[in-house]
Design a protein around this motif. Structure first.
Motif, short mmCIF file in Angstrom:
data_model
loop_
_atom_site.label_atom_id
_atom_site.label_comp_id
_atom_site.label_asym_id
_atom_site.label_seq_id
_atom_site.Cartn_x
_atom_site.Cartn_y
_atom_site.Cartn_z
N THR A 81 19.19 -3.57 -71.74
CA THR A 81 19.74 -3.47 -73.13
C THR A 81 20.37 -2.08 -73.21
OG1 THR A 81 17.91 -3.00 -74.16
CG2 THR A 81 18.54 -5.28 -74.11
N GLY A 82 20.35 -1.21 -72.42
CA GLY A 82 20.74 0.03 -72.68
C GLY A 82 22.17 0.55 -72.09
N GLN A 83 22.86 1.58 -72.24
CA GLN A 83 24.05 1.76 -71.81
C GLN A 83 24.21 1.76 -70.12
OE1 GLN A 83 26.88 5.70 -72.56
NE2 GLN A 83 25.44 6.13 -70.96
N ASP A 84 23.23 2.41 -69.43
CA ASP A 84 23.37 2.46 -67.80
C ASP A 84 23.02 1.01 -67.45
OD1 ASP A 84 23.91 5.06 -68.47
OD2 ASP A 84 22.25 5.73 -67.18
N ARG B 36 12.66 -5.72 -73.62
CA ARG B 36 11.76 -5.59 -74.18
C ARG B 36 12.02 -6.42 -75.72
NH1 ARG B 36 10.81 0.08 -77.38
NH2 ARG B 36 12.88 0.28 -77.95
N ASN C 287 19.38 -7.80 -78.77
CA ASN C 287 19.98 -6.56 -78.46
C ASN C 287 21.12 -6.57 -77.43
OD1 ASN C 287 20.88 -3.68 -78.88
ND2 ASN C 287 18.66 -3.01 -77.88
N ASP D 43 7.92 -4.83 -70.60
CA ASP D 43 7.79 -3.70 -71.41
C ASP D 43 7.25 -2.73 -70.53
OD1 ASP D 43 6.69 -1.82 -73.30
OD2 ASP D 43 7.37 -3.16 -74.77
N LEU D 44 7.54 -1.64 -70.43
CA LEU D 44 6.89 -0.11 -69.74
C LEU D 44 5.41 0.01 -70.18
CD1 LEU D 44 9.50 2.43 -69.75
CD2 LEU D 44 9.11 1.27 -67.60
N LEU E 43 15.64 2.09 -65.50
CA LEU E 43 16.36 3.05 -66.51
C LEU E 43 15.64 2.91 -68.03
CD1 LEU E 43 19.79 1.44 -65.48
CD2 LEU E 43 18.71 3.33 -64.39
N ALA F 298 13.36 3.63 -71.03
CA ALA F 298 12.82 5.01 -71.53
C ALA F 298 12.91 5.24 -72.94
CB ALA F 298 13.38 6.04 -70.78
N SER G 105 14.71 7.23 -74.79
CA SER G 105 15.47 8.20 -73.95
C SER G 105 16.13 9.26 -75.05
CB SER G 105 16.83 7.36 -73.33
OG SER G 105 17.52 6.70 -74.38
N TYR H 282 10.70 14.64 -74.58
CA TYR H 282 11.40 13.78 -73.62
C TYR H 282 11.38 14.56 -72.23
CZ TYR H 282 15.44 11.70 -71.26
OH TYR H 282 16.47 11.14 -70.56
N LYS I 70 9.68 13.04 -68.56
CA LYS I 70 10.53 12.80 -67.57
C LYS I 70 10.19 13.68 -66.21
CE LYS I 70 13.97 9.64 -68.65
NZ LYS I 70 14.26 8.44 -67.89
N HIS J 144 25.74 11.32 -69.54
CA HIS J 144 26.87 10.54 -69.28
C HIS J 144 27.13 9.57 -70.39
CE1 HIS J 144 23.36 9.38 -67.12
NE2 HIS J 144 23.41 8.02 -67.55
N ARG K 75 27.59 3.95 -75.52
CA ARG K 75 26.55 4.96 -75.70
C ARG K 75 26.09 4.68 -77.06
NH1 ARG K 75 22.86 8.52 -73.74
NH2 ARG K 75 23.60 10.68 -73.42
P1 NAP Z 1 19.45 4.00 -73.37
O1 NAP Z 1 20.96 3.18 -73.80
O2 NAP Z 1 18.75 4.76 -74.55
O3 NAP Z 1 18.50 2.68 -72.96
C1 NAP Z 1 17.13 2.72 -72.68
C2 NAP Z 1 16.57 1.56 -72.40
O4 NAP Z 1 15.26 1.77 -72.06
C3 NAP Z 1 16.81 0.19 -73.45
O5 NAP Z 1 17.12 -0.75 -72.67
C4 NAP Z 1 15.73 0.30 -74.27
O6 NAP Z 1 15.31 -0.79 -74.74
C5 NAP Z 1 14.61 0.39 -73.06
N1 NAP Z 1 13.38 0.73 -73.40
C6 NAP Z 1 12.88 1.56 -74.21
N2 NAP Z 1 11.56 1.48 -74.39
C7 NAP Z 1 11.10 0.70 -73.50
C8 NAP Z 1 9.98 -0.23 -73.44
N3 NAP Z 1 8.54 0.64 -73.83
N4 NAP Z 1 9.75 -0.89 -72.23
C9 NAP Z 1 10.89 -1.63 -71.78
N5 NAP Z 1 12.03 -1.00 -71.97
C10 NAP Z 1 12.33 0.01 -73.07
O7 NAP Z 1 19.68 4.92 -72.27
P2 NAP Z 1 20.67 5.21 -71.10
O8 NAP Z 1 21.60 6.13 -71.72
O9 NAP Z 1 21.21 3.74 -70.70
O10 NAP Z 1 19.75 5.59 -70.03
C11 NAP Z 1 19.27 4.93 -69.05
C12 NAP Z 1 18.21 5.97 -68.41
O11 NAP Z 1 18.58 7.24 -67.83
C13 NAP Z 1 17.15 6.34 -69.32
O12 NAP Z 1 15.96 6.43 -68.72
C14 NAP Z 1 17.58 7.79 -69.71
O13 NAP Z 1 16.39 8.60 -70.28
C15 NAP Z 1 18.14 8.23 -68.44
N6 NAP Z 1 19.14 9.24 -68.57
C16 NAP Z 1 20.28 9.18 -69.37
C17 NAP Z 1 21.20 10.06 -69.24
C18 NAP Z 1 22.44 9.92 -70.19
O14 NAP Z 1 23.21 10.85 -70.33
N7 NAP Z 1 22.64 8.71 -70.78
C19 NAP Z 1 21.21 11.21 -68.69
C20 NAP Z 1 20.05 11.35 -67.61
C21 NAP Z 1 19.04 10.44 -67.75
P3 NAP Z 1 15.80 -1.45 -76.34
O15 NAP Z 1 17.25 -1.77 -76.14
O16 NAP Z 1 14.90 -2.47 -76.57
O17 NAP Z 1 15.40 -0.18 -77.10
#
Ligand code: NAP
Length: 340
Positions: A11-14, A34, A40, A61-62, A83, A85, A87, A152, A156, A182, A187
């Motif tokens: 459900t997140g960006q990446d 989750r 979402n 769920d993690l 992916l 977290a 985050s 955070y 990590k 990114h 986002r």
């Molecule tokens: P994001 O949009 O915040 O997505 C995070 C995802 O993790 C969401 O789908 C969220 O679900 C899910 N999540 C949170 N808690 C969880 C749990 N307990 N069990 C299962 N799923 C859970 O992050 P993103 O930007 O896509 O980034 C992807 C990953 O790359 C993350 O680990 C982030 O920390 C890492 N990262 C991101 C960047 C960046 O600039 N974007 C840079 C470096 C590393 P919900 O939708 O339910 O909240």
């Protein structure tokens, strides 16, 4: 046989961009989400893949190791992209224990399941430039020592070394991508770039007066998420599991990103005052940007700048979108969204 990949954090960006990319590559994608009281899936809908027959959504769920075990055991994927977290750096200061359990120990939960079920599953861990925190060298590369500055970043770091440890201990193909920031129209609005493009488009449309922001002078290396998921994929196809920095190699201040966003809206911002009293005013003298110390971090990461040399040489991956182009992509999307 179709290759099977499990993406956590679908459900997140990446997660959304990677799912689309893998579907186009012919994968069957299992998307871990989750359970929440409201669904979402807006990002999957935005990319028009929510109902794609190659995508199956699975409850994941993690924090629940039994759940993770059953999901992996029943799917038996060849690849797992972790992916998921907690985050957001800002929230990690407010919920450090939850962040450690999710972003740190959650990764151990998955690796323990891989170790039990099938050591041939390839595992990708989403590491981050926040590991470098109080940076020890400029630019940061794969060998730069870490010094995380937030719960955070610390969580990590645990996940990063746990992934490497499972590779060294059990021979699992487990690797970490050290991705610098990114961004994209997908986002979350709590992240600074999207907060800016959402606010500036609303200001342009007369729906908001002013943007409130934290530290204007921190520098980040911002790239386009849609391109970064291709590097993630390539890391897992590489012949050996290794760490790679994924970055543009250029960094900009938040101030510059704000200026670029106003430029996209055909508005010019002039800065006046100093420190917390600094404001950005438009050509009519109206204050459009204000500092709010509530957005300052207890410990700040001042400058992040990645060295993408290794990924360019070995993965043949290179960032193509610069900060201004990225800002333009995000501004166009937010202008269209906020027009309605
Ligand atoms: P994001 O949009 O915040 O997505 C995070 C995802 O993790 C969401 O789908 C969220 O679900 C899910 N999540 C949170 N808690 C969880 C749990 N307990 N069990 C299962 N799923 C859970 O992050 P993103 O930007 O896509 O980034 C992807 C990953 O790359 C993350 O680990 C982030 O920390 C890492 N990262 C991101 C960047 C960046 O600039 N974007 C840079 C470096 C590393 P919900 O939708 O339910 O909240």
């Amino acid at each position: 046989m179709m290759k099977k990949a499990l993406i956590t954090g679908i459900t997140g960006q990446d997660g959304a961009y990677l799912a689309k990319f893998l579907i186009e590559k012919g994968y069957k994608v299992y998307g871990g989400f989750r359970r929440t009281s409201t669904v979402n899936f807006w990002r999957l809908e935005y990319l028009k893949i929510k109902d794609n027959p190659q995508l199956e959504l699975v409850e994941f769920d993690l924090l629940d190791q039994g759940n993770i075990y059953r999901v992996i055991e029943s799917i038996r994927p060849q690849e797992i992209y972790n992916l998921a977290a907690q985050s957001f750096v800002g929230v990690s200061f407010k919920q450090p224990t939850l962040t450690a359990q999710t972003t740190g120990v959650g990764v151990l939960n998955i690796l323990e399941c891989i170790r039990e079920i099938d050591k041939n599953i390839r595992f990708y861990q989403a590491s981050t430039s926040e590991l470098f925190g109080k940076v020890r060298e400029m630019p940061q590369k794969e060998t730069t020592p870490f010094h995380p500055r937030s719960p955070y970043g610390v969580s990590k770091l645990f996940a990063h070394w746990t992934t490497i440890n499972y590779r060294e201990s059990y021979g699992i193909f487990a690797c970490c991508g050290i991705l610098f920031n990114h961004e994209s129209p997908l986002r979350g609005k709590e992240f600074v770039t999207r907060k800016i493009t959402d606010a500036v488009s609303r200001i342009k449309l007369g729906k908001q007066e002013c943007l409130e922001i934290g530290n204007l002078n921190v520098k980040r290396d911002w790239g386009y998420a849609k391109e970064y998921v291709e590097a993630i994929y390539q890391m897992l196809q590489h012949k050996t599991p290794e760490e790679f920095v994924i970055a543009t190699g250029k960094s900009h201040t938040i101030r510059e990103f704000i200026e670029a966003a106003f430029e996209c809206a055909q508005m010019k911002i002039t800065w006046k005052g100093e420190d917390v009293d600094e404001v950005g005013v438009d050509s009519n003298g109206v204050v459009r940007v204000k500092i709010n110390p509530k957005f300052f971090r207890p410990a700040e990461v001042n400058t992040l700048l990645g060295d993408p040399k290794k990924s360019k040489e070995i993965l043949k991956w290179e960032s193509k979108t610069d900060m201004k182009q990225l800002c333009d992509i995000m501004m166009r999307a937010d202008m269209a969204r906020n027009q309605g």
